[in-house]
Design a protein around this motif. Structure first.
Motif, short mmCIF file in Angstrom:
data_model
loop_
_atom_site.label_atom_id
_atom_site.label_comp_id
_atom_site.label_asym_id
_atom_site.label_seq_id
_atom_site.Cartn_x
_atom_site.Cartn_y
_atom_site.Cartn_z
N GLY A 95 11.48 12.44 -3.26
CA GLY A 95 11.27 11.27 -4.12
C GLY A 95 11.23 11.66 -5.58
O GLY A 95 11.64 12.77 -5.96
N GLY A 96 10.71 10.77 -6.39
CA GLY A 96 10.64 10.97 -7.83
C GLY A 96 9.89 12.24 -8.24
O GLY A 96 10.22 12.86 -9.25
N ASP A 97 8.91 12.65 -7.42
CA ASP A 97 8.18 13.89 -7.73
C ASP A 97 9.14 15.08 -7.77
O ASP A 97 8.96 16.01 -8.55
CB ASP A 97 7.10 14.18 -6.67
CG ASP A 97 6.06 13.08 -6.58
OD1 ASP A 97 6.02 12.24 -7.50
OD2 ASP A 97 5.29 13.08 -5.60
N VAL A 101 15.03 -0.41 -3.92
CA VAL A 101 13.57 -0.50 -4.00
C VAL A 101 12.99 0.84 -4.46
O VAL A 101 13.57 1.89 -4.19
CB VAL A 101 12.97 -0.80 -2.59
CG1 VAL A 101 11.48 -1.07 -2.69
CG2 VAL A 101 13.67 -1.96 -1.92
N GLY A 102 11.82 0.79 -5.12
CA GLY A 102 11.10 2.01 -5.47
C GLY A 102 11.38 2.42 -6.91
O GLY A 102 12.50 2.26 -7.42
N GLY A 103 10.33 2.93 -7.56
CA GLY A 103 10.40 3.28 -8.97
C GLY A 103 11.56 4.20 -9.32
O GLY A 103 12.15 4.10 -10.41
N SER A 104 11.93 5.09 -8.40
CA SER A 104 12.97 6.07 -8.72
C SER A 104 14.37 5.47 -8.77
O SER A 104 15.30 6.12 -9.25
CB SER A 104 12.93 7.22 -7.72
OG SER A 104 11.66 7.82 -7.79
N LEU A 125 0.88 -1.17 0.00
CA LEU A 125 0.00 0.00 0.00
C LEU A 125 0.92 1.22 0.00
O LEU A 125 1.33 1.70 1.05
CB LEU A 125 -0.89 -0.05 1.26
CG LEU A 125 -1.92 1.06 1.45
CD1 LEU A 125 -2.95 1.04 0.33
CD2 LEU A 125 -2.63 0.89 2.79
N GLY A 126 1.25 1.70 -1.20
CA GLY A 126 2.28 2.75 -1.31
C GLY A 126 1.70 4.15 -1.29
O GLY A 126 0.50 4.36 -1.45
N THR A 127 2.59 5.13 -1.08
CA THR A 127 2.17 6.53 -1.09
C THR A 127 1.74 6.93 -2.50
O THR A 127 0.73 7.61 -2.69
CB THR A 127 3.35 7.44 -0.66
OG1 THR A 127 3.91 6.90 0.53
CG2 THR A 127 2.91 8.86 -0.43
N THR A 128 2.50 6.48 -3.48
CA THR A 128 2.23 6.85 -4.86
C THR A 128 1.52 5.72 -5.61
O THR A 128 0.54 5.96 -6.32
CB THR A 128 3.56 7.16 -5.60
OG1 THR A 128 4.36 7.96 -4.75
CG2 THR A 128 3.32 7.86 -6.90
N ASN A 129 2.04 4.52 -5.45
CA ASN A 129 1.50 3.38 -6.17
C ASN A 129 1.30 2.19 -5.24
O ASN A 129 2.08 2.00 -4.30
CB ASN A 129 2.49 2.93 -7.26
CG ASN A 129 2.66 3.99 -8.33
OD1 ASN A 129 1.68 4.56 -8.82
ND2 ASN A 129 3.89 4.28 -8.69
P1 ADP Z 1 5.78 4.66 -3.74
O1 ADP Z 1 6.53 3.55 -3.08
O2 ADP Z 1 6.06 6.00 -3.15
O3 ADP Z 1 4.32 4.39 -3.87
P2 ADP Z 1 6.99 3.85 -6.32
O4 ADP Z 1 8.04 2.98 -5.75
O5 ADP Z 1 5.92 3.22 -7.11
O6 ADP Z 1 6.36 4.82 -5.24
O7 ADP Z 1 7.75 4.94 -7.20
C1 ADP Z 1 7.09 5.89 -7.97
C2 ADP Z 1 8.12 6.80 -8.58
O8 ADP Z 1 8.96 6.07 -9.48
C3 ADP Z 1 7.49 7.93 -9.40
O9 ADP Z 1 8.10 9.16 -9.07
C4 ADP Z 1 7.83 7.52 -10.83
O10 ADP Z 1 7.96 8.65 -11.68
C5 ADP Z 1 9.17 6.85 -10.64
N1 ADP Z 1 9.51 5.99 -11.78
C6 ADP Z 1 8.75 5.02 -12.33
N2 ADP Z 1 9.38 4.49 -13.41
C7 ADP Z 1 10.56 5.15 -13.54
C8 ADP Z 1 11.66 5.08 -14.45
N3 ADP Z 1 11.64 4.22 -15.49
N4 ADP Z 1 12.71 5.90 -14.28
C9 ADP Z 1 12.72 6.78 -13.25
N5 ADP Z 1 11.73 6.91 -12.36
C10 ADP Z 1 10.65 6.11 -12.50
#
Ligand code: ADP
Ligand code: MG
Length: 648
Positions: A271-273, A370-373, A53-57
């Motif tokens: 974070g990524g934002d 870990v995490g999209g960023s 259950l993520g903050t963003t996703n």
């Molecule tokens: P959370 O754990 O906060 O819910 P995530 O781990 O899902 O978040 O990460 C989301 C972030 O990852 C967003 O800022 C998104 O833009 C970034 N992101 C997703 N794919 C990529 C990528 N290919 N390159 C860089 N950043 C990415």
């Protein structure tokens, strides 16, 4: 003469005086079995899902029965495993969750909620400083109570909104698997406190899920890389988690199947934002783009474009995109220098975490990304440079890792992997009744067993020689609403003025959930120990009903508690004031005595009327007036004894 009451930050609590007819013979030695959560989940056939259950996703994952490996579940009409943690409240009063809700951030920001995870278990005071960063309205009617979110003319708690995300994930899994899902493991950041963890659990319940375990995100991530799946593992790892809006670094020690969090650090607003914003700033600096001329929709569109550019830069050297007939370009090098300070900040957090863990850098054997960023190659490069000798784990999909690990934990709890050691938690709080029928929690729910805790109490009446100790289980503030487990009398307390005896009540809950209670008067050494009398454990349904009740009645309960505490404080204040006048008649003028009596009467009247604010006002009036001459006497006598200290 101020009595330290719980609602004013003190820790003393007063037990009610037992009336003689209430004295009962001590129950025979016996044991109470407290139903531990997870018990019913250990049947082999249950399918338990893992949820990030993520903050963003957010994501939901299972162990694929065919491959035996964890996999994230995708929606029915896309291959997308990610569900954006965004909730839109529609015109016709429904909730829409996920990508379609995220699109509404532009159209209808006031009714579209994102980052609700940041609000879980928080009061308005906790979040007021960043309230302005939200497009929706957080309400502040009572600064100390839990926050609510205003959507249209309705109010929702972060628990209810998180439950909507969980319902969506549950639904997604049910459709994909074509079977009903009722059990889950949900992950939370390692730094989440008890209130935040409980809020997460409650959200699960509201979504119709039995939450078998709340697991730390870094623990799940390590499990996903196979670390700790084998009981003989002994390893120290760093988990670097850079998501959309938050950064967490955790240092874990894994031994005997136990994941110990040695240190955590991070930044809940990094974070990524921020990478996206850095790209927008780069465009503003390097082109004639002027953000101040853009409306809210255009700004949002530009932000999404920046995110798109960032993602592409993870695999491309240069990116060009169209915005309002302008071409916006950015190279990987430009991007890296734009985010350099942000990445450096995460490394500073790592440094603090390593320092707090008391370890040397070379004792960290692996770094889990870990995490999209962490898809950004520059992040991986900087992190591997920083943790020099450590092995970097980044082979798995960084968005999925936490959910995959949660699925592994879920499988363990479902009873499919008996070789792994599991630790249980108490599903409901355990405590005793204090003055005014209030529940005083000694072991909070979700505490890991075995667990020991205790607290000091004192008497409320002069010469009190025995005390009735009633043990309860439940989440409500009024004991009558909770379940009584046992009752016993501590007798033989030597007669002393009220407030002087120091009674230590210790709760010991063993690994099987058997509770033992010990009461001891510390000045005289009088002691009574019981194994609480036999009760059958609560069923899961009963636990659920009790939790839902406590949620439903939270406001009313809090009002009851604060009124009752104000009354308790006032009554004690009146008793000590009367005593004070008796003992110090020679030193007080007639006017002073008259004025004190007048203030006491006003306070009594106010108690009879039952308004908390008025009682507190009258109490303050009396305190302010008597303080100068009361201090001296209180210091000398019972003042010291009043400060019953917690022994936890
Ligand atoms: P959370 O754990 O906060 O819910 P995530 O781990 O899902 O978040 O990460 C989301 C972030 O990852 C967003 O800022 C998104 O833009 C970034 N992101 C997703 N794919 C990529 C990528 N290919 N390159 C860089 N950043 C990415
Ligand atoms: Mg995450």
């Amino acid at each position: 003469m101020q009595l330290v009451g719980k609602n004013r930050g003190g820790s003393s609590t007063w037990l009610s005086q037992p009336k003689p007819k209430q004295i009962l013979p001590l129950p025979a030695m016996a044991r109470v079995s407290i139903n531990l959560s997870g018990e019913s989940a250990k049947k082999k056939t249950d399918l338990v899902v893992g949820i990030d259950l993520g903050t963003t996703n957010s994501l939901v994952a299972i162990i694929d029965p065919e491959t035996g490996k964890p996999k994230a579940i995708s929606g029915d009409n896309s291959n997308e495993v990610i569900t954006p943690s965004v909730i839109h409240f529609t015109e016709d009063g429904r909730f829409d969750v996920g990508s379609s809700a995220r699109d509404m951030l532009i159209e209808n920001p006031e009714k579209t909620v994102y980052s609700v995870k940041r609000l879980l278990g928080k009061s308005y005071n906790d979040v007021s400083e960043f309230e302005s960063t939200y497009g929706y309205k957080i309400i502040d009617e009572d600064a100390d109570s839990l926050v609510k979110i205003k959507l249209g003319d309705r109010f929702f708690s972060p628990i209810e909104l998180s439950a909507e995300i969980l319902k969506e994930l549950k639904h997604k899994a049910e459709k994909h698997l074509n079977q009903e899902i009722s059990k889950a493991v949900i992950t939370v950041p390692a730094y989440f406190n008890d209130a935040q963890r409980q809020a997460t659990r409650d959200a699960g319940k509201l979504a119709g899920l039995e939450v078998l375990r709340i697991v730390n995100e870094p623990t799940a991530a390590s499990l996903a890389y196979g670390i700790g799946q084998d009981k003989s593992t002994q390893k120290t790892v760093a988990v670097y988690d850079l998501g959309g809006g938050t950064f967490d670094i955790s240092i874990l020690r894994i031994e005997d199947g136990i994941f110990e969090v040695l240190a955590t650090n991070g930044n809940t607003f990094l974070g990524g934002d921020d990478f996206d914003r850095a790209i927008v700033s780069h465009w503003v600096r390097s082109t004639d783009l002027d953000e101040t001329t853009l409306d809210a929709k255009q700004i949002q569109k530009l932000r999404l474009l920046a995110e798109e550019a960032k993602k592409r830069l993870s695999s491309q050297e240069t990116v060009s995109l169209e915005f309002e007939s302008k071409s916006l370009t950015i190279s990987r090098l430009d991007f890296e220098s734009s985010v350099n300070a942000l990445v450096q900040e995460t490394l500073d957090c790592c440094e603090r975490a390593v320092k707090d863990s008391g370890l040397n850098m070379d004792e960290i054997e692996e770094v889990v990304m870990v995490g999209g960023s962490t898809r950004t190659p520059y992040v991986v490069q900087k992190v591997s440079n920083y943790f020099r000798s450590s092995k970097i784990d980044n082979s798995l999909d960084p968005d999925e890792i936490v959910a995959l690990g949660a699925a592994i934990e879920a499988d363990i709890l479902a009873g499919n992997r008996r070789d792994i050691l599991l630790l249980d938690v108490t599903p409901l709080s355990l405590g005793i009744e204090t003055l005014g029928g209030l529940m005083d929690v000694i072991i909070p729910r979700n505490s890991r067993v075995p667990f020991r805790a205790g607290r000091n109490y004192t008497t409320s009446i002069d010469g009190q020689v025995n005390l009735k100790i009633s043990v309860f289980q439940g989440e409500r503030d009024q004991v009558t609403e909770n379940r009584k487990l046992a009752e016993f009398i501590l007798n033989g307390i030597p007669a002393m003025p009220a407030g002087l005896p120091k009674i230590e009540i210790a709760f010991m809950l063993d690994a099987d959930g058997i509770l033992k209670v010990r009461a001891k008067e510390l000045r005289s050494g009088v002691e009574q120990t019981i194994d609480v009398k036999p009760q059958y454990g609560l069923t899961d349904e009963e636990v659920e009903t009790m939790l839902l009740d406590s949620l439903k009645n939270a406001k009313q309960d809090m009002e009851y508690r604060s009124l009752q505490e104000a009354i308790n404080e006032s009554e004690y204040l009146i008793t000590t004031t009367v005593k004070f006048i008796e003992n110090n008649q020679g030193d007080l003028t007639d006017e002073q005595v008259t004025e004190i009596n007048r203030l006491v009467s006003a306070l009594k009247e106010s108690i009879a009327q039952g308004s908390k604010d008025d009682i507190q006002q009258k109490q303050d009036d009396l305190n302010v007036y008597t303080k100068p001459f009361a201090e001296e006497m209180m210091d000398k006598s019972i003042g010291k004894a009043l400060k019953g200290k917690s022994i936890q």
